[in-house]
Scaffold this motif. Structure first.
Motif, short mmCIF file in Angstrom:
data_model
loop_
_atom_site.label_atom_id
_atom_site.label_comp_id
_atom_site.label_asym_id
_atom_site.label_seq_id
_atom_site.Cartn_x
_atom_site.Cartn_y
_atom_site.Cartn_z
N MET A 1 34.78 31.87 33.80
CA MET A 1 35.38 33.40 34.13
C MET A 1 35.00 33.65 35.71
SD MET A 1 33.79 36.80 32.32
CE MET A 1 34.11 38.50 33.14
N LEU A 2 35.87 34.32 36.26
CA LEU A 2 35.62 34.81 37.85
C LEU A 2 34.56 35.75 37.90
CD1 LEU A 2 39.30 34.93 39.08
CD2 LEU A 2 37.80 33.02 39.28
N PRO A 3 33.72 35.74 38.73
CA PRO A 3 32.78 36.65 39.17
C PRO A 3 33.21 38.00 39.73
CG PRO A 3 32.61 34.90 40.90
CD PRO A 3 33.66 34.62 39.81
N VAL A 4 33.91 38.57 39.01
CA VAL A 4 34.58 39.79 39.17
C VAL A 4 34.28 40.94 38.66
CG1 VAL A 4 36.42 38.54 40.73
CG2 VAL A 4 36.87 39.57 38.18
N THR A 5 34.28 42.31 39.05
CA THR A 5 33.90 43.35 38.16
C THR A 5 34.99 44.60 38.44
OG1 THR A 5 31.73 42.88 38.03
CG2 THR A 5 32.00 45.34 37.31
N LEU A 6 35.58 44.90 37.47
CA LEU A 6 36.66 46.10 37.73
C LEU A 6 36.13 47.48 37.44
CD1 LEU A 6 39.96 44.51 36.38
CD2 LEU A 6 38.80 44.42 38.77
N ASP A 7 36.32 48.40 38.16
CA ASP A 7 35.69 49.83 38.17
C ASP A 7 36.88 50.78 37.52
OD1 ASP A 7 34.35 52.30 38.27
OD2 ASP A 7 34.07 52.37 40.23
N VAL A 22 39.23 38.70 44.43
CA VAL A 22 39.63 37.18 44.37
C VAL A 22 39.71 36.76 45.89
CG1 VAL A 22 41.23 35.61 43.74
CG2 VAL A 22 40.65 37.30 42.00
N ARG A 23 40.42 37.53 46.84
CA ARG A 23 40.76 37.30 48.03
C ARG A 23 39.47 37.21 48.79
NH1 ARG A 23 43.04 41.75 49.21
NH2 ARG A 23 45.13 41.27 48.70
N LEU A 31 35.50 30.50 46.14
CA LEU A 31 36.76 29.60 45.70
C LEU A 31 37.28 28.78 46.56
CD1 LEU A 31 38.68 32.29 43.65
CD2 LEU A 31 37.32 30.34 42.85
N GLY A 32 37.60 27.57 46.68
CA GLY A 32 38.02 26.76 47.72
C GLY A 32 39.40 25.99 47.45
N THR A 33 39.98 25.61 48.30
CA THR A 33 41.42 24.95 48.11
C THR A 33 41.35 23.92 46.93
OG1 THR A 33 41.88 25.22 50.66
CG2 THR A 33 43.39 23.67 49.15
N GLY A 34 42.34 24.09 46.08
CA GLY A 34 42.30 23.32 44.82
C GLY A 34 41.85 23.85 43.77
N ASP A 35 41.03 24.77 43.57
CA ASP A 35 40.27 25.07 42.61
C ASP A 35 41.35 25.90 41.73
OD1 ASP A 35 37.92 24.47 43.77
OD2 ASP A 35 37.31 26.55 44.01
N ARG A 36 41.06 25.63 40.49
CA ARG A 36 42.02 26.32 39.29
C ARG A 36 41.56 27.49 38.84
NH1 ARG A 36 43.17 26.04 34.03
NH2 ARG A 36 45.27 25.94 33.30
N LEU A 37 42.53 28.45 38.99
CA LEU A 37 41.88 30.00 38.40
C LEU A 37 42.12 30.06 36.96
CD1 LEU A 37 41.83 30.39 41.31
CD2 LEU A 37 42.63 32.73 40.76
N SER A 73 50.94 23.77 34.74
CA SER A 73 49.46 23.27 35.44
C SER A 73 48.48 24.51 35.31
CB SER A 73 49.57 22.61 36.56
OG SER A 73 48.26 22.29 37.01
N GLY A 74 48.92 25.55 36.03
CA GLY A 74 48.17 26.85 36.25
C GLY A 74 48.24 27.08 37.54
N THR A 75 47.15 28.23 38.00
CA THR A 75 47.25 28.94 39.25
C THR A 75 46.21 28.38 40.07
OG1 THR A 75 48.36 31.08 38.16
CG2 THR A 75 47.19 31.07 40.36
N TYR A 76 46.44 27.78 41.34
CA TYR A 76 45.51 27.26 42.16
C TYR A 76 45.26 28.00 43.59
CZ TYR A 76 45.71 23.40 38.76
OH TYR A 76 45.89 22.49 37.61
N VAL A 77 43.92 27.86 44.10
CA VAL A 77 43.74 28.23 45.47
C VAL A 77 44.48 27.47 46.40
CG1 VAL A 77 41.87 29.01 47.09
CG2 VAL A 77 41.43 29.37 44.76
N THR A 78 45.14 28.06 47.47
CA THR A 78 45.83 27.16 48.51
C THR A 78 45.31 27.43 49.91
OG1 THR A 78 47.49 29.20 48.75
CG2 THR A 78 47.72 27.32 47.28
#
Length: 448
Positions: A1-7, A22-23, A31-37, A73-78
């Motif tokens: 799970m991503l460490p994000v919180t929505l208000d 996420v940005r 998060l680094g290049t190649g990390d899969r979300l 495959s999924g969504t990755y950081v570029t």
């Protein structure tokens, strides 16, 4: 799970909150290049929101170049932030005659004429009536610009471009090239890198100030600026190819600028006119101490208003302000006063929404007509689109449009060393009927 919180109590939409967080995770190196979300479905379940929220956030970040969706495959950081810490502020050519309009040409399909909704004319006239009864300054106006206008611009740039500014950080200019004219004398000696193909007025302004223009290839990642003291770019909507500078390329350019002790000049000329995703955030958000931000009212109001704004790092800001104070340079007070009213009345927001709807409808029509004959150079956005095709074909289409009464630009006129050729077709300053007539002439020539 991503460490994000929505208000959910925040006024900011949930997709925008998620995209921003996420940005930030990418920029901080979490998060680094190649990390899969996580998949959009899994992340939505984790956050307790609808899948539409996560899909919109992923679409936005993909459009900006932070993420990449790989089928099956999924969504990755570029893109990955380099470890360098960004600095945040505390506070000659010979004259030529204008090119005459060719005989018989009645309309221009150019990149600089915006759509003006006739339903907004009463508000436009009301703004100028207020100017007529307002009391002008008794002497030379504040060289920074009208304070109330700078306050309104700071609020708008925070809301639309994510730039948190104090009004005193903004200098009101007489447009983009006026901002360049204010900046260039304050840079240390050296050449200026300008996108190629790119904004012709920017390159000409650099030459006018006796500086060498270094071609900055638009289709390549810029990792070395050499001895350039500045790099002029249009990252949100490259002029004239229309591409968005990927997030990774933005970070690489900023790192190159740091190594060269150069500044990046961001011309944010029409970022509000995206139809597919939210406007791409300003590059200045990534490093306010390295980026000089230029904005303009030319595309959202009218070019002849001759107004823009400049946000520079503190040292350059002080140098520019000092020279403007001595030379009494500044934008015309009546135009500033009129724009203030247009902002306060919500006129500008309505104008942008109206124009965006028109562009969103016209852009696909241009694409449908041109796709059989040419290759689209960038995503559909803004008030024009650029099409790659051989120069002979482009000239034949240009000539046919002229014969029909329309002027369109050749891509080659924006290029210096790139060799790219094609057509740059604007659709803001014409009617629907005129656009159809122009496209019929262009495609007829290409079909032949």
């Amino acid at each position: 799970m991503l460490p994000v919180t929505l208000d959910r109590t925040s006024g900011e939409p949930l997709p925008a909150q998620l995209a921003g967080q996420v940005r930030a995770l990418v920029l901080t190196g979490t998060l680094g290049t190649g990390d899969r979300l996580p998949s959009s479905r899994a992340l939505a379940a984790d956050l307790g929101v609808s899948r539409a929220v996560t899909e919109q956030a992923y679409d936005q970040l993909t459009a900006e170049g932070w993420l990449e969706a790989r089928r099956g495959s999924g969504t990755y950081v570029t893109a990955t932030r380099t470890p360098t810490t960004a600095v945040a502020p505390q506070m000659t050519s010979r004259p030529t005659r204008p090119t005459p309009r060719p005989t018989g040409v009645t309309s221009r399909l150019d990149t600089g004429t915006p759509f003006f909704d006739p339903r907004l004319e009463p508000g436009w006239r009301r703004a100028w009536r207020e100017v007529s009864v307002a009391t002008p300054p008794p002497g030379y106006d504040d060289p920074r610009g009208l304070l109330e206008l700078r306050e309104a611009l700071a609020a708008r740039l925070g809301r639309t471009r994510g730039l948190e500014l104090h009004p005193d950080e903004i200098l009101v200019t007489a447009g983009t090239t006026d901002g360049l004219r204010a900046l260039l004398p304050e840079l240390r000696p050296g050449p200026v890198a300008v996108e190629d193909p790119g904004y012709r007025a920017a390159a000409e302004t650099v030459l006018t100030y006796g500086r060498e223009v270094v071609d900055l290839p638009v289709v390549e990642t810029v990792s070395d600026l050499g001895d350039a003291v500045a790099a002029y770019v249009t990252p949100a909507h490259q002029h004239p190819l229309g591409r968005v500078m990927p997030a990774a390329d933005r970070l690489t350019l900023l790192e190159a600028a740091r190594r060269a002790d150069a500044v990046v000049i961001e011309d944010d000329y029409d970022s509000e006119f995206r139809y597919d995703v939210a406007p791409v955030p300003a590059m200045a958000r990534l490093d306010r101490g390295r980026v000089v931000y230029l904005g303009t009212a030319a595309k959202s109001v009218v070019p002849t208003l001759r107004l823009g704004w400049l946000v520079a790092p503190p040292d350059l800001h002080e140098l520019i302000l000092r020279r403007r104070t001595i030379t009494h340079a500044g934008a015309a007070w009546p135009s500033q006063r009129a724009l203030l009213t247009l902002l306060r009345d919500g006129w500008l927001d309505r104008a942008v929404r109206s124009a965006r709807r028109v562009y969103a409808e016209r852009a696909p029509r241009v694409a449908e007509a041109m796709t059989p004959y040419a290759t689209l150079a960038g995503p559909l956005a803004g008030m024009y689109s650029t099409w790659l095709l051989p120069e002979t074909d482009a000239r034949r289409a240009r000539d046919a449009a002229r014969t029909a009464g329309f002027e369109i630009n050749l891509l080659s006129t924006y290029a210096r060393s790139s060799g790219l050729t094609g057509l740059v077709i604007g659709f803001g300053g014409v009617t629907d009927a005129e656009l159809d007539q122009a496209l019929a002439a262009i495609t007829g020539a290409l079909r032949a």
